[in-house]
Enzyme design. Structure first.
Site, mmCIF file in Angstrom:
data_model
loop_
_atom_site.group_PDB
_atom_site.id
_atom_site.type_symbol
_atom_site.label_atom_id
_atom_site.label_comp_id
_atom_site.label_asym_id
_atom_site.label_seq_id
_atom_site.Cartn_x
_atom_site.Cartn_y
_atom_site.Cartn_z
ATOM 1 C CG HIS A 189 -1.781 -1.195 1.347
ATOM 2 N ND1 HIS A 189 -2.947 -1.403 0.647
ATOM 3 C CD2 HIS A 189 -1.597 -2.301 2.113
ATOM 4 C CE1 HIS A 189 -3.456 -2.582 0.972
ATOM 5 N NE2 HIS A 189 -2.648 -3.154 1.850
ATOM 6 C CB SER A 219 13.808 22.501 -15.187
ATOM 7 O OG SER A 219 12.946 23.615 -15.277
#
Length: 470
Positions: free
Chosen positions: A156, A277
């Site tokens: 999970h 970036s």
């Protein structure tokens, strides 16, 4: 110029129809396979006495000249000639004259295109098995180098139990082994020859289909001519196998994206496999992993598209089946690109062992082992589970971890605790306590690596055997 099939028609094909129905823009990718099939076919025609040997040799020489044009980038393709078969036949007739028209004796474009696709996919399936083996090798190498590295295991996406990082990597080796097995198994259904089935019913010429199969390296021929020209199961199966491979790659991509984040810092990807970036100079983005994850959807789409095309087609060939190729070609390109990038990306990945070690000491992933400790002391598991749940809650409320507790604190929850609990809770002992086949204990992971290397040797031998030039 009139079509090679134009004798029955009184009008030229509408230009829009030509553009819409032509497949040459994409099926030219099978140019070499088309010539390979034609060379075997015309050789058989000569062997069976259907064509004079002089014609056979003339046609073979012409086909080889066309093949050289293709390989040299000098082949000119025309939309008016519709597909790769007609373009090659037209080029052949320009070289050898009308005798080139004899090449199509005893066959149809229906069985011809099916043969091309079998040849094309057979070649690429062998390549993909090899590329998956390369990826497995990169993962195994990292596993060997990190055989003592412990990392939190998750369920999970919550920390569950400590495991060896090598064990985690070997899980993907197992996934890719299943992918290899599926591809190898599919090979026997790809390696079946449809040529000789004609348009749908066979041919009146006394051809020898098995001779063609032998020349082209096919294991067998299709038993039914209708099935031979209409079967695309082998493409569906490939698209399904490719979807599973991409799904496995995508799962690994997701973990690499997470692991390389500032929040995890478990790994660092090599600069050669990342981008930056345009506005934020500090960024190092795992673009390769993200793009492979994203491209998984287009492969799924090709599988669903192919199934949808086929779902209501009557026997035998229908023009709908022209839609079988672009998805197949794109899937081949997508999968090939991903696999070629993945092995070096994994191979150059740096593992932050210190960060992983810190992570397993700052959680409660060793809690199950305390419960097992109490069970071995005679406490029923459900009671032990409750004891440890309360112990963990006690730690959370006081901003502590289990190894921070004193023995007196442990004994508040059960008198069965003793000094040995501190040994039990050490991450190394938690890992090595799971010494069952397939478990995360060091010895078990080493054994798994050895088994994987044995399987890799068998895979390499298979690839070598099935190589086109083998």
């Amino acid at each position: 110029m009139s079509k090679l099939w134009g004798g029955r028609f009184t009008k030229q094909t509408n230009e829009l129809v030509e553009q819409y129905t032509a497949s040459i823009s994409f099926d030219k990718l099978m140019a070499e396979e088309d010539i390979q099939g034609s060379l075997a076919h015309v050789t058989m025609l000569g062997h069976c006495g259907i064509l004079p040997q002089d014609d056979v040799e003339t046609i073979k020489d012409g086909l080889n000249q066309v093949l050289n044009r293709i390989r040299n980038g000098a082949m000119e393709y025309s939309v008016s000639d519709e597909d790769i078969h007609m373009n090659i036949e037209k080029a052949l007739m320009e070289i050898v004259g009308p005798v080139g028209g004899k090449l199509h004796t005893g066959r149809s474009r229906n069985d011809q295109v099916a043969t091309d696709m079998h040849l094309y996919l057979r070649k690429h399936v062998v390549s993909f098995v090899g590329l998956l083996a390369d990826l497995q090798s990169a993962l195994i190498k990292q596993a060997k180098e990190n055989i003592d590295t412990i990392v939190p295991g998750y369920t999970h996406l919550q920390r569950a139990q400590p495991i060896l990082f090598a064990h985690h990597l070997m899980a993907y080796v197992s996934m890719f082994e299943r992918d290899i097995e599926r591809l190898i198994d599919s090979y026997k259904r790809i390696n079946v020859l449809p040529l000789g089935a004609g348009a749908l019913a066979g041919t009146t010429f006394a051809i020898d289909r098995h001779l063609v199969a032998e020349q082209l390296g096919f294991d067998r021929v299709y038993e039914n001519s209708l099935d031979a020209v209409s079967d695309r199961d082998f493409i569906v199966e490939f698209l399904s196998n490719a979807s599973l491979i991409m799904m496995h790659l995508s799962r690994l991509c997701e973990e690499m994206v997470l692991w390389s984040s500032t929040e995890f810092q478990f790994i660092e990807l090599d600069d050669a496999f990342c981008t930056g970036s345009s506005i934020m100079p500090q960024k190092k983005n795992p673009d390769v992993a993200e793009l492979v994850r994203g491209k998984t959807g287009r492969v799924y789409g090709h599988l669903v598209g192919m199934l949808t095309v086929l779902k209501a087609l009557p026997l035998a060939y229908n023009k709908d089946m022209q839609e079988d190729k672009e998805g197949m070609f794109d899937t081949v390109d997508t999968l090939d690109g991903a696999l070629r990038l993945f092995a070096p990306m994994i191979g150059t990945m740096k593992v932050n062992r210190g960060r992983m070690a810190d992570a397993v000491r700052q959680d409660f992933s060793n809690a199950t082992d305390i419960a097992d400790f109490l069970v071995n002391k005679g406490l029923p598991f459900r009671q032990a589970h409750e004891v440890i749940g309360k112990t963990v809650l006690y730690c959370i409320e006081r901003n502590k971890f289990l190894l921070d507790l004193t023995l007196e604190e442990f004994q508040q929850f059960s008198a069965l605790f003793d000094e040995r609990i501190y040994t039990v809770l050490q991450p190394e002992n938690v890992v090595n306590a799971r010494n069952v086949y397939g478990g995360t204990a060091t010895g078990q992971v080493q054994a798994a690596i050895a088994r994987a290397e044995q399987a890799a040797a068998k895979t390499a031998a298979w690839v070598q055997e099935k190589q086109p030039n083998a």
